[in-house]
Design an enzyme around this catalytic site. Structure first.
Site, PDB file in Angstrom:
ATOM      1  CE  LYS A   1      93.998   8.241  93.753  1.00 13.24           C
ATOM      2  NZ  LYS A   1      95.216   7.980  94.496  1.00 13.24           N
TER       3      LYS A   1
ATOM      4  CD  GLU B   1      92.438   0.448  91.396  1.00 15.00           C
ATOM      5  OE1 GLU B   1      92.957   1.245  90.595  1.00 15.00           O
ATOM      6  OE2 GLU B   1      92.700   0.436  92.603  1.00 15.00           O
TER       7      GLU B   1
ATOM      8  CG  HIS C   1      92.523   4.576 103.733  1.00 15.22           C
ATOM      9  ND1 HIS C   1      92.644   3.257 103.414  1.00 15.22           N
ATOM     10  CD2 HIS C   1      91.246   4.907 103.464  1.00 15.22           C
ATOM     11  CE1 HIS C   1      91.490   2.793 102.985  1.00 15.22           C
ATOM     12  NE2 HIS C   1      90.613   3.769 103.010  1.00 15.22           N
TER      13      HIS C   1
ATOM     14  CD  GLU D   1     101.637   4.801  98.161  1.00 14.19           C
ATOM     15  OE1 GLU D   1     101.995   5.408  99.172  1.00 14.19           O
ATOM     16  OE2 GLU D   1     100.448   4.775  97.775  1.00 14.19           O
TER      17      GLU D   1
ATOM     18  CD  GLU E   1      98.863   7.329  95.614  1.00 16.87           C
ATOM     19  OE1 GLU E   1      98.328   8.215  94.927  1.00 16.87           O
ATOM     20  OE2 GLU E   1      98.803   7.316  96.845  1.00 16.87           O
TER      21      GLU E   1
ATOM     22  CG  ASN F   1     103.028   8.770  97.356  1.00 12.03           C
ATOM     23  OD1 ASN F   1     101.981   9.199  96.883  1.00 12.03           O
ATOM     24  ND2 ASN F   1     103.055   7.843  98.270  1.00 12.03           N
TER      25      ASN F   1
ATOM     26  NE  ARG G   1     104.026  12.875  99.412  1.00 10.37           N
ATOM     27  CZ  ARG G   1     103.853  11.755 100.086  1.00 10.37           C
ATOM     28  NH1 ARG G   1     104.872  11.211 100.722  1.00 10.37           N
ATOM     29  NH2 ARG G   1     102.682  11.143 100.148  1.00 10.37           N
TER      30      ARG G   1
HETATM   31  P1  ADP Z   1      94.527   7.912  98.074  1.00  3.25           P
HETATM   32  O1  ADP Z   1      95.369   8.613  97.032  1.00  3.25           O
HETATM   33  O2  ADP Z   1      93.175   8.555  98.249  1.00  3.25           O
HETATM   34  O3  ADP Z   1      95.262   7.679  99.364  1.00  3.25           O
HETATM   35  P2  ADP Z   1      95.067   5.210  97.118  1.00  3.25           P
HETATM   36  O4  ADP Z   1      94.768   4.776  95.736  1.00  3.25           O
HETATM   37  O5  ADP Z   1      96.495   5.440  97.473  1.00  3.25           O
HETATM   38  O6  ADP Z   1      94.167   6.502  97.439  1.00  3.25           O
HETATM   39  O7  ADP Z   1      94.458   4.188  98.140  1.00  3.25           O
HETATM   40  C1  ADP Z   1      94.412   4.406  99.530  1.00  3.25           C
HETATM   41  C2  ADP Z   1      94.329   3.084 100.266  1.00  3.25           C
HETATM   42  O8  ADP Z   1      93.134   2.399  99.883  1.00  3.25           O
HETATM   43  C3  ADP Z   1      95.456   2.113  99.942  1.00  3.25           C
HETATM   44  O9  ADP Z   1      96.579   2.283 100.789  1.00  3.25           O
HETATM   45  C4  ADP Z   1      94.797   0.778 100.163  1.00  3.25           C
HETATM   46  O10 ADP Z   1      94.833   0.461 101.565  1.00  3.25           O
HETATM   47  C5  ADP Z   1      93.358   1.017  99.754  1.00  3.25           C
HETATM   48  N1  ADP Z   1      93.133   0.616  98.335  1.00  3.25           N
HETATM   49  C6  ADP Z   1      93.333   1.375  97.234  1.00  3.25           C
HETATM   50  N2  ADP Z   1      93.025   0.676  96.111  1.00  3.25           N
HETATM   51  C7  ADP Z   1      92.640  -0.543  96.517  1.00  3.25           C
HETATM   52  C8  ADP Z   1      92.192  -1.723  95.845  1.00  3.25           C
HETATM   53  N3  ADP Z   1      92.078  -1.773  94.523  1.00  3.25           N
HETATM   54  N4  ADP Z   1      91.876  -2.809  96.603  1.00  3.25           N
HETATM   55  C9  ADP Z   1      91.957  -2.759  97.952  1.00  3.25           C
HETATM   56  N5  ADP Z   1      92.355  -1.696  98.649  1.00  3.25           N
HETATM   57  C10 ADP Z   1      92.698  -0.584  97.945  1.00  3.25           C
END
Ligand code: ADP
Length: 518
Positions: free
Chosen positions: A120, A205, A240, A280, A293, A295, A297
């Site tokens: 990330k 973040e 999630h 995303e 991020e 994905n 795939r």
């Molecule tokens: P992972 O790879 O562990 O799934 P992500 O970065 O994709 O982590 O985040 C998972 C979920 O967490 C996202 O779909 C969102 O709902 C929430 N999330 C991630 N980053 C933030 C952020 N900066 N602010 C609010 N919610 C977040």
């Protein structure tokens, strides 16, 4: 008929996605090879394949995640390309690299891109370079003096998130409400990341409150063409995990869609992205959007894109992997109508969504115009504890959002399942919720709008409508679960490393399986 693009493709996955991929491969005249763990020897994807590699064992770690073993067996079968589906080995750069080393094409992006996007911190840095908006934050050496990190956090502001660079599935992530909690949360996230991923790096973040999750489908070929195929709104999540997705997003104006689509394409170009991927974004209440991020795939929810853009994404993946250029440019692509997907899980909403196991005594999904079912199970099949409890994806299309939601509500009311608990009624309650109908969704929708969780089995009316005989229904209601005869019991003897069995359910004998064991 022209020569198929590949002779034989291994689908290195199971369940509904393996079935869905094989369907397209077979349409394209390509022979299919499935993987089968012990509990899956009778599964839908195994029945569908032309050939099967048997991976003895039950757990993913001893079966579907055995990358090197799978590659060796596939090579021995003369496989020329591998489709990894989603989950399992799909975002494993070593596996993608291994395909090439074993003389097979990996149907997906380059291993280096998978590796970079799996980190990330690197992914965010790449996006900043490419001019794609990212969530404000801080990343740096874990040994940095904590007073420096605290000062950075004050600039970002609270609440904020500590996230793991190697994170996935929410692991190594901590929400921090105030400065006094920061140091403990930072160390806890780093420790969790170290134990889950063997990589302790974490970063900070800004926490976006009540955001939407909106993602863009991207596609690149080996001739420098990159396009997006519009968005998917995936804000209805439980822990999630997405459970309902739709496209177009009710939140996007044409201007915002354009801006986000352009950002997604810029992101893909910066990576030199090839094949299918998803960018995303997290979308704030004020209309701001930030890269989350990539994905690397095919996504679970890809059917809603297929239904509105009228493209087969798996076919495109195969064509691109074979070296063909994308058959369209951005200007050729349009969104037509509205599509919604519900993920049907064998789980009990009334018991904290405990996964359900057992025999699918009765399984009659709805049918009708503009209703698509991507299913990995059949009536009489077993749902086991070993894998993801998703039974199927119900997808509908309507000319506009309201029509699509009405169709989904009807289709869910006719989705008849007996034998394992399921979330059909739970999904219907969300689809019928006035806030959802109004498009007022965000990632905390289910926490803020609890739905009635009582019914866990299909209402009797739906079962009768689906055609279950009143005799069986009586025996069911009288608590005796009707047994559905397991009609098939095959997989014959093995000789040496390989065995051949003729399938008894294939009339005419055209259907042959080659079962390889280790
Ligand atoms: P992972 O790879 O562990 O799934 P992500 O970065 O994709 O982590 O985040 C998972 C979920 O967490 C996202 O779909 C969102 O709902 C929430 N999330 C991630 N980053 C933030 C952020 N900066 N602010 C609010 N919610 C977040």
């Amino acid at each position: 008929m022209s020569k198929p693009l590949f002779n034989k493709v291994l689908v290195a996955n199971r369940g509904e996605i393996a079935v869905r991929i094989m369907q397209t491969l077979q349409e394209m005249g390509i022979r299919t090879v499935a993987l089968a763990s012990d509990p899956d020897l009778q599964a839908e994807h195994v029945r569908m394949a032309d050939e099967v590699i048997h991976l003895p064992g039950q757990k993913p770690a001893e079966t579907y995640l055995q990358g090197e073993r799978i590659l060796v067996l596939a090579q021995a079968l003369g496989v020329d390309a591998v489709h990894p589906g989603y989950g399992f080995l799909s975002e494993n750069a070593t596996f993608a690299q291994g395909c090439a080393e074993h003389g097979m094409i990996f149907i997906g992006p380059r291993p280096e891109v998978i590796r970079e996007m799996g980190d990330k911190i690197i992914a965010k840095d790449k996006m900043v370079e490419a001019g794609v908006p990212v969530v404000p934050g801080w990343s740096g050496d874990l040994e940095t003096d904590f007073s420096v990190i605290r000062a950075k956090a004050d600039v970002i502001g609270y609440p904020l998130l500590v996230k793991a660079a190697a994170g996935g599935g929410g692991k190594g992530m901590r929400l921090v409400h105030q400065a006094s909690e920061l140091e403990a949360a930072f160390s806890a996230a780093a420790r969790e990341a170290q134990s889950a991923f063997g990589d302790a790096r974490v970063f900070l973040e800004k926490y976006i409150t009540r955001p939407r999750h909106i993602e863009f489908q991207i596609f690149g070929d080996h001739h420098g063409n990159v396009v997006h195929l519009f968005e998917r709104e995936c804000s209805i999540q439980r822990r999630h995990q997405k459970i309902i997705e739709e496209t177009p997003s009710p939140a996007l104006t044409p201007q915002l869609r354009n801006a986000m689509g352009n950002a997604a394409v810029k992101a893909a170009e910066a990576m030199g992205y090839t094949n299918a991927g998803t960018v995303e974004f997290i979308f704030g209440e004020d209309g701001s959007f930030y890269f989350l991020e990539v994905n690397t795939r095919l996504q679970v929810e890809h059917p809603i894109t297929e239904m509105t853009v009228h493209q087969d994404l798996v076919r495109l993946q195969v064509q691109v992997a074979a070296g063909l250029p994308l058959p369209f440019s951005q200007d050729d692509l349009r969104q037509d109508g509205h599509a919604v997907e519900c993920r049907i899980y064998a789980e009990d909403p009334a018991r904290n969504f405990m996964p359900g196991v057992g025999t699918l005594d009765f399984y009659r999904p709805p049918q009708g115009p503009s209703i698509r079912l991507d299913s990995g199970v059949r009536e009489g099949g077993e749902v086991t504890v070993h894998y993801d409890p998703m039974l199927a994806k119900l997808v509908v299309w309507g000319k506009e959002r309201q029509a699509a939601l009405e169709k989904m509500s009807w289709a869910l009311s006719r989705f008849a399942v007996l034998g394992v608990p399921n979330n059909v009624e739970f999904l219907k309650a969300i689809i019928d919720h006035p806030r959802f109908r109004a498009g007022e969704v965000h990632t905390h929708f289910l926490e803020e709008n609890p739905v009635d969780l009582k019914p866990v089995e299909t209402p009797i009316a739906a079962i009768l409508a689906a055609g279950l005989s009143s005799h069986i229904l009586r025996s069911r209601v009288g608590s005796a679960t009707p047994r559905v005869q397991e009609e098939h019991g095959i997989f014959g003897t093995t000789s040496g490393g390989f065995s051949q069995t003729l399938s008894p359910w294939a009339q005419g004998g055209a259907w042959r399986q080659l079962v390889c064991q280790k």
